[in-house]
Design a protein around this motif. Structure first.
Motif, PDB file in Angstrom:
ATOM      1  N   THR A  62      -1.049  10.787  -3.430  1.00 22.21           N
ATOM      2  CA  THR A  62       0.156  11.274  -2.773  1.00 22.21           C
ATOM      3  C   THR A  62       0.011  12.754  -2.453  1.00 22.21           C
ATOM      4  OG1 THR A  62       2.586  11.273  -2.856  1.00 22.21           O
ATOM      5  CG2 THR A  62       1.426  11.900  -4.891  1.00 22.21           C
ATOM      6  N   LYS A  91      11.473   8.707   1.888  1.00 17.44           N
ATOM      7  CA  LYS A  91      10.384   9.460   2.519  1.00 17.44           C
ATOM      8  C   LYS A  91       9.161   8.575   2.658  1.00 17.44           C
ATOM      9  CE  LYS A  91      11.692  14.077   1.140  1.00 17.44           C
ATOM     10  NZ  LYS A  91      11.217  15.336   0.625  1.00 17.44           N
ATOM     11  N   ARG A  92       8.212   9.025   3.475  1.00 16.80           N
ATOM     12  CA  ARG A  92       6.948   8.288   3.631  1.00 16.80           C
ATOM     13  C   ARG A  92       5.988   8.705   2.521  1.00 16.80           C
ATOM     14  NH1 ARG A  92       4.158   8.373   9.136  1.00 16.80           N
ATOM     15  NH2 ARG A  92       2.830   7.083   7.856  1.00 16.80           N
ATOM     16  N   TRP A  95       8.124   6.711  -4.014  1.00 19.56           N
ATOM     17  CA  TRP A  95       9.414   7.092  -4.571  1.00 19.56           C
ATOM     18  C   TRP A  95       9.351   6.950  -6.078  1.00 19.56           C
ATOM     19  CZ3 TRP A  95      12.961   3.453  -1.244  1.00 19.56           C
ATOM     20  CH2 TRP A  95      12.734   3.694   0.110  1.00 19.56           C
ATOM     21  N   ASP A 113       6.053   2.179  -3.712  1.00 18.74           N
ATOM     22  CA  ASP A 113       5.232   2.602  -2.578  1.00 18.74           C
ATOM     23  C   ASP A 113       5.576   1.705  -1.393  1.00 18.74           C
ATOM     24  OD1 ASP A 113       3.308   3.672  -0.906  1.00 18.74           O
ATOM     25  OD2 ASP A 113       1.707   2.427  -1.715  1.00 18.74           O
ATOM     26  N   SER A 114       6.454   2.194  -0.536  1.00 15.52           N
ATOM     27  CA  SER A 114       6.914   1.397   0.600  1.00 15.52           C
ATOM     28  C   SER A 114       6.027   1.530   1.823  1.00 15.52           C
ATOM     29  CB  SER A 114       8.340   1.818   0.990  1.00 15.52           C
ATOM     30  OG  SER A 114       9.211   1.558  -0.063  1.00 15.52           O
ATOM     31  N   SER A 115       5.114   2.495   1.824  1.00 21.06           N
ATOM     32  CA  SER A 115       4.361   2.736   3.048  1.00 21.06           C
ATOM     33  C   SER A 115       2.930   2.216   3.030  1.00 21.06           C
ATOM     34  CB  SER A 115       4.357   4.229   3.379  1.00 21.06           C
ATOM     35  OG  SER A 115       3.720   4.950   2.353  1.00 21.06           O
ATOM     36  N   MET A 116       2.255   2.220   1.895  1.00 21.10           N
ATOM     37  CA  MET A 116       0.843   1.819   1.880  1.00 21.10           C
ATOM     38  C   MET A 116       0.633   0.468   1.178  1.00 21.10           C
ATOM     39  SD  MET A 116      -0.780   4.137   3.556  1.00 21.10           S
ATOM     40  CE  MET A 116      -2.470   3.914   3.090  1.00 21.10           C
ATOM     41  N   MET A 118       2.798  -1.324  -0.577  1.00 22.12           N
ATOM     42  CA  MET A 118       3.993  -2.180  -0.637  1.00 22.12           C
ATOM     43  C   MET A 118       4.195  -2.744  -2.046  1.00 22.12           C
ATOM     44  SD  MET A 118       4.912  -1.750   2.440  1.00 22.12           S
ATOM     45  CE  MET A 118       6.186  -2.909   2.799  1.00 22.12           C
TER      46      MET A 118
END
Length: 150
Positions: A62, A91-92, A95, A113-116, A118
């Motif tokens: 991160t 945010k990207r 969290w 981790d919502s962006s990479m 999941m």
């Protein structure tokens, strides 16, 4: 300090966040500073979330910006006042949620981790009053070591 591939590395990493006990741990380890090429972009710290339990173990890279550090200070203040916190939500970036257990000195720590990847992981760790002094000291150490500009 030394430079490695555009990132300035400290001799020793600093754990900005360190929640551990009962065989479980969640750590946000800062390993260097990445200087941005454009003057309009803020420099970023390079780090990784490290999760270790008897059941699951993982690492997630991160970046941490000056605004993230200011928001972590606010999150610590809220947590110290007995409130659950959400850090970097929306945010990207990964969290971090910390939910206090009112019956004992424990908390549920969730990294999402919502962006990479999941992936979402929740870990239970003790959270004693002494942890807060250490957490504020770690934050101050990151500010002092990496000289982050606003």
């Amino acid at each position: 300090m030394r430079e490695l591939g555009g990132a300035v590395m400290a001799e020793d990493p600093i754990d900005l966040i360190r929640l551990e006990g009962d065989g479980n741990s969640v750590i946000l380890r800062i390993t260097g500073k990445e200087e941005r090429k454009r003057p309009t972009e803020a420099d970023a710290l390079v780090g990784e979330f490290l999760v270790d339990t008897p059941f699951v173990r993982g690492a997630l890279k991160t970046w941490v910006f000056p605004e993230d550090l200011r928001q972590w200070q606010q999150a610590l203040d809220s947590l110290d006042a007995g409130q659950d916190i959400a850090w970097r939500e929306g945010k990207r970036a990964p969290w971090l949620f910390i939910e206090l257990d009112e019956d004992d000195d424990r908390c549920q720590v969730t990294i999402k981790d919502s962006s990479m990847s999941m992936t979402t992981v929740t870990v239970t760790v003790p959270l004693a009053d002494a942890w807060f002094d250490d957490a504020y000291r770690r934050l101050d150490l990151v500010w002092e070591t990496w000289h982050m500009a606003d």
